[in-house]
Design an enzyme around this catalytic site. Structure first.
Site, PDB file in Angstrom:
ATOM      1  N   SER A  67      16.536 -11.739  -5.408  1.00  0.00           N
ATOM      2  CA  SER A  67      16.388 -10.565  -5.376  1.00  0.00           C
ATOM      3  C   SER A  67      15.057  -9.958  -6.439  1.00  0.00           C
ATOM      4  O   SER A  67      15.975  -9.655  -7.880  1.00  0.00           O
ATOM      5  CB  SER A  67      17.926 -10.098  -5.922  1.00  0.00           C
ATOM      6  OG  SER A  67      18.229 -10.346  -7.146  1.00  0.00           O
ATOM      7  N   HIS A  76      22.401 -13.702  -2.620  1.00  0.00           N
ATOM      8  CA  HIS A  76      22.293 -15.152  -3.425  1.00  0.00           C
ATOM      9  C   HIS A  76      23.497 -15.991  -2.854  1.00  0.00           C
ATOM     10  O   HIS A  76      23.962 -17.174  -3.192  1.00  0.00           O
ATOM     11  CB  HIS A  76      22.889 -15.014  -4.720  1.00  0.00           C
ATOM     12  CG  HIS A  76      22.690 -14.296  -5.484  1.00  0.00           C
ATOM     13  ND1 HIS A  76      22.402 -13.986  -7.501  1.00  0.00           N
ATOM     14  CD2 HIS A  76      20.644 -13.876  -5.749  1.00  0.00           C
ATOM     15  CE1 HIS A  76      20.704 -13.883  -7.531  1.00  0.00           C
ATOM     16  NE2 HIS A  76      20.473 -13.860  -6.861  1.00  0.00           N
ATOM     17  N   GLU A  83      26.112 -10.180  -7.391  1.00  0.00           N
ATOM     18  CA  GLU A  83      27.693 -11.104  -8.781  1.00  0.00           C
ATOM     19  C   GLU A  83      28.673 -10.194  -9.154  1.00  0.00           C
ATOM     20  O   GLU A  83      28.818  -8.910  -9.315  1.00  0.00           O
ATOM     21  CB  GLU A  83      26.073 -10.828  -9.470  1.00  0.00           C
ATOM     22  CG  GLU A  83      25.104 -12.055  -9.286  1.00  0.00           C
ATOM     23  CD  GLU A  83      23.996 -11.909 -11.418  1.00  0.00           C
ATOM     24  OE1 GLU A  83      24.900 -11.481 -11.571  1.00  0.00           O
ATOM     25  OE2 GLU A  83      22.672 -11.971 -10.314  1.00  0.00           O
ATOM     26  N   GLU A 104      24.504 -19.174  -7.609  1.00  0.00           N
ATOM     27  CA  GLU A 104      24.885 -19.092  -9.124  1.00  0.00           C
ATOM     28  C   GLU A 104      25.682 -19.664  -9.629  1.00  0.00           C
ATOM     29  O   GLU A 104      26.189 -19.897 -10.513  1.00  0.00           O
ATOM     30  CB  GLU A 104      23.860 -17.980  -9.562  1.00  0.00           C
ATOM     31  CG  GLU A 104      23.289 -17.159  -9.200  1.00  0.00           C
ATOM     32  CD  GLU A 104      23.062 -16.512 -10.317  1.00  0.00           C
ATOM     33  OE1 GLU A 104      23.558 -15.327 -10.590  1.00  0.00           O
ATOM     34  OE2 GLU A 104      22.052 -15.940 -10.058  1.00  0.00           O
ATOM     35  N   ASP A 152      26.713  -6.987 -10.735  1.00  0.00           N
ATOM     36  CA  ASP A 152      25.084  -6.913 -10.479  1.00  0.00           C
ATOM     37  C   ASP A 152      25.447  -6.594  -9.148  1.00  0.00           C
ATOM     38  O   ASP A 152      25.822  -6.978  -8.090  1.00  0.00           O
ATOM     39  CB  ASP A 152      24.758  -8.448 -11.369  1.00  0.00           C
ATOM     40  CG  ASP A 152      23.120  -7.613 -10.881  1.00  0.00           C
ATOM     41  OD1 ASP A 152      22.870  -6.635  -9.930  1.00  0.00           O
ATOM     42  OD2 ASP A 152      22.552  -9.089 -11.178  1.00  0.00           O
ATOM     43  N   GLU A 161      25.561  -3.846 -13.838  1.00  0.00           N
ATOM     44  CA  GLU A 161      23.906  -4.101 -13.675  1.00  0.00           C
ATOM     45  C   GLU A 161      23.047  -3.656 -12.119  1.00  0.00           C
ATOM     46  O   GLU A 161      23.936  -3.578 -11.194  1.00  0.00           O
ATOM     47  CB  GLU A 161      23.453  -5.708 -13.602  1.00  0.00           C
ATOM     48  CG  GLU A 161      22.008  -5.736 -14.200  1.00  0.00           C
ATOM     49  CD  GLU A 161      21.935  -7.243 -14.151  1.00  0.00           C
ATOM     50  OE1 GLU A 161      22.505  -7.852 -14.425  1.00  0.00           O
ATOM     51  OE2 GLU A 161      21.146  -8.062 -13.231  1.00  0.00           O
ATOM     52  N   ASP A 190      18.075  -4.285 -14.744  1.00  0.00           N
ATOM     53  CA  ASP A 190      17.254  -5.345 -14.673  1.00  0.00           C
ATOM     54  C   ASP A 190      15.840  -5.215 -13.733  1.00  0.00           C
ATOM     55  O   ASP A 190      14.339  -5.476 -14.274  1.00  0.00           O
ATOM     56  CB  ASP A 190      18.132  -6.169 -13.869  1.00  0.00           C
ATOM     57  CG  ASP A 190      17.732  -7.666 -12.913  1.00  0.00           C
ATOM     58  OD1 ASP A 190      16.097  -8.024 -13.567  1.00  0.00           O
ATOM     59  OD2 ASP A 190      18.098  -8.140 -12.813  1.00  0.00           O
ATOM     60  N   LYS A 248      14.539 -11.523 -18.795  1.00  0.00           N
ATOM     61  CA  LYS A 248      14.198 -12.773 -17.772  1.00  0.00           C
ATOM     62  C   LYS A 248      12.928 -12.352 -18.369  1.00  0.00           C
ATOM     63  O   LYS A 248      12.460 -12.372 -18.265  1.00  0.00           O
ATOM     64  CB  LYS A 248      14.465 -12.070 -16.604  1.00  0.00           C
ATOM     65  CG  LYS A 248      15.994 -11.890 -16.066  1.00  0.00           C
ATOM     66  CD  LYS A 248      15.753 -11.648 -14.685  1.00  0.00           C
ATOM     67  CE  LYS A 248      16.896 -11.590 -13.951  1.00  0.00           C
ATOM     68  NZ  LYS A 248      17.515 -11.379 -12.337  1.00  0.00           N
ATOM     69  N   HIS A 280      20.039 -16.093 -17.348  1.00  0.00           N
ATOM     70  CA  HIS A 280      19.105 -16.754 -16.072  1.00  0.00           C
ATOM     71  C   HIS A 280      18.572 -16.578 -14.516  1.00  0.00           C
ATOM     72  O   HIS A 280      18.489 -14.947 -14.983  1.00  0.00           O
ATOM     73  CB  HIS A 280      19.863 -17.867 -16.113  1.00  0.00           C
ATOM     74  CG  HIS A 280      21.067 -17.321 -14.922  1.00  0.00           C
ATOM     75  ND1 HIS A 280      21.787 -18.054 -13.765  1.00  0.00           N
ATOM     76  CD2 HIS A 280      21.469 -16.032 -15.219  1.00  0.00           C
ATOM     77  CE1 HIS A 280      22.923 -17.007 -13.304  1.00  0.00           C
ATOM     78  NE2 HIS A 280      22.581 -16.529 -13.939  1.00  0.00           N
ATOM     79  N   LYS A 338      23.927 -14.531 -19.343  1.00  0.00           N
ATOM     80  CA  LYS A 338      24.450 -14.166 -18.467  1.00  0.00           C
ATOM     81  C   LYS A 338      23.726 -15.497 -18.318  1.00  0.00           C
ATOM     82  O   LYS A 338      21.779 -15.452 -17.657  1.00  0.00           O
ATOM     83  CB  LYS A 338      24.467 -13.681 -17.451  1.00  0.00           C
ATOM     84  CG  LYS A 338      23.618 -12.725 -16.825  1.00  0.00           C
ATOM     85  CD  LYS A 338      23.396 -11.351 -15.705  1.00  0.00           C
ATOM     86  CE  LYS A 338      22.601 -11.428 -14.413  1.00  0.00           C
ATOM     87  NZ  LYS A 338      22.791 -11.000 -13.479  1.00  0.00           N
TER      88      LYS A 338
HETATM   89  P1  PGA Z   1      17.338 -13.569  -8.800  1.00  0.00           P
HETATM   90  O1  PGA Z   1      18.969 -12.861  -9.867  1.00  0.00           O
HETATM   91  O2  PGA Z   1      16.917 -13.785 -10.368  1.00  0.00           O
HETATM   92  O3  PGA Z   1      18.044 -13.403  -7.280  1.00  0.00           O
HETATM   93  O4  PGA Z   1      16.653 -11.841  -9.592  1.00  0.00           O
HETATM   94  C1  PGA Z   1      19.161 -12.529 -11.041  1.00  0.00           C
HETATM   95  C2  PGA Z   1      20.032 -11.183 -11.219  1.00  0.00           C
HETATM   96  O5  PGA Z   1      19.713 -10.436 -10.543  1.00  0.00           O
HETATM   97  O6  PGA Z   1      20.314 -10.856 -12.079  1.00  0.00           O
HETATM   98 ZN    ZN Z   2      20.295  -8.773 -11.745  1.00  0.00          ZN
END
Ligand code: PGA
Ligand code: ZN
Length: 416
Positions: free
Chosen positions: A43, A156, A165, A206, A243, A286, A313, A338, A366, A389
């Protein structure tokens, strides 16, 4: 002191979804090697740095990374050969300047980050110190609290849940080893509850369970049941984080949840989050709104931002310029970090420092497509983010980060 780079060598390896990703070895003149592997999102935010893929349908459904590997073996090798590996900021600057675009379009953020991380590992190895010590010094940083994702939805999982999440945060634990045990116990309690209800216990990308459920709220209720079944309290021991990844819900000026089909205006979605945070012990949300809904973010922050951590994010994509805008407009109060969203360690660190200087929290993270690389664990400690996370307390690409933190805690514990 000079320890110079002799060679940069890239290769194509697989991530946890079985798709190719970039690995880089940096070899120094003294024989030391440092290695970095980059993860990959599902995503992904529209404003992330560019992930260079081959788009050759004959290999890996077009997802090959041989072009990025070629960048490492040719251009980046030439750029970095002979450079002092201890000058991380200079290295990242050389890479960013050579790319010349705002989103690493030319070299590819996957190639650039792999080199950036590999250099840091090589430097730490050459000095004979741990990566977290190299990046953070000896300031006795704290080990972060893990936000463990135990129920997956959205992009996911193939279940019918739209929130991506559902995480448990062991706020009452005072040691990382304790946090790990608590989260693992709740994870397994959730597994037995799902089994007892005849629900699926297969996992999402995940490592969290991914059952079909009637509503998002059912997921929250099941997790609260699991916390209690494992013998914990849902106020002082654990809180919940989510999230939403709501950029995935944006649809022609409104929000439509892709799986359940529910439609919200920005104000309707703000009310939804407000009600949810009134009803449940929520630690953070998130991406509760889309990556371009600055006005909505500002309103939501005004309404629940004093009690709830609101994490950008896709909104911030680890980008100091976007974070700057969000800070001045009062959008959220935390940034997800990230490294592959921005492409170098230096820019990652600068985003954390900007957040800290302005009272925003940082959460090291991650990606949904991960590898055995544990750099984010060291970064979380070095930068003292306080939170990380890395998915479920299950599956090697998730637990390797948590296990690395266990080892770091043991190392630091010897000197406390
Ligand atoms: P992604 O998901 O690595 O698929 O972007 C993680 C997140 O959105 O936090
Ligand atoms: Zn996210």
């Amino acid at each position: 002191m000079e320890i110079c780079i002799k060679e940069v060598h890239g290769r194509e390896v697989l991530d946890s979804r079985g798709f190719p990703t970039v690995e880089c070895d940096v070899i120094l003149y003294d024989g030391t090697i440092g290695r970095g592997i980059v993860p990959s999102g599902a995503s992904t935010g529209s404003f992330e740095a560019h992930e260079l893929r081959d788009k050759d349908p004959a290999r890996f459904q077009g997802k090959g990374v041989l072009r990025a590997v070629g960048m490492l073996n040719c251009t980046i090798n030439e750029l970095l050969s002979g450079i002092n590996v201890l000058e991380q900021r200079k290295i990242d600057c050389i890479l960013t300047d050579a790319d010349g675009t705002i989103n690493k379009q030319n070299l590819g953020a996957n190639a650039v980050l792999a080199a950036s991380i590999a250099c840091a590992h090589a430097a730490a190895n050459a000095l004979g110190i741990e990566l977290f010590q190299y990046l953070g010094g000896f300031t006795q940083p704290d080990i972060p609290i893990p936000m463990m994702n135990i129920l997956n939805g959205g992009a996911h999982a193939s279940s019918n849940i739209d929130i991506q999440e559902f995480m448990i945060v062991p706020i009452g634990s005072n040691a990382f080893a304790t946090s790990m045990r608590w989260c693992s116990e709740v994870y397994h309690a959730l597994q037995s509850i799902l089994k007892n209800h005849g629900l699926s216990t297969t996992v999402g990308d995940e490592g969290g369970f991914a059952p079909d459920l009637p509503h998002n709220e059912t997921a929250i209720e099941l997790i609260l049941d699991a916390i209690r079944l494992a013998g914990f309290n849902t106020e002082h021991d654990f809180k919940l984080s989510m999230d939403a990844a709501a950029s995935e819900w944006v649809n022609a000026g409104t929000y439509i949840l892709p799986k359940q089909g529910t439609k919200y205006s920005t104000d309707g979605l703000i009310d939804y989050w407000k009600n949810l945070s009134d009803q449940y012990p929520i630690f953070s949300i998130e991406d509760p709104l889309g990556e371009e809904d600055w006005e909505g973010w500002k309103n939501l922050t005004g309404q629940i931002g004093s009690d709830t951590i609101l994490v950008g994010d896709d909104l911030y994509v680890t980008n100091a310029a976007r974070l700057h805008k969000g800070i001045s407009e009062g959008c959220g109060n935390a940034i997800l970090i990230k490294p592959n969203q921005i492409g170098t360690l230096t820019e990652t660190i600068d985003a954390v420092l900007l957040a800290r200087a302005n009272g925003f929290r940082s959460i090291m993270s991650h990606r949904s497509g991960e590898t055995e690389d544990t750099t984010i664990a060291d970064l979380a400690v070095a930068l003292n983010t306080g939170l990380i996370k890395s998915g479920a307390p299950a599956r090697g690409e998730r637990t390797c980060k948590y296990n690395r933190l266990l080892r770091i805690e043991e190392t630091l514990g010897q000197y406390r």
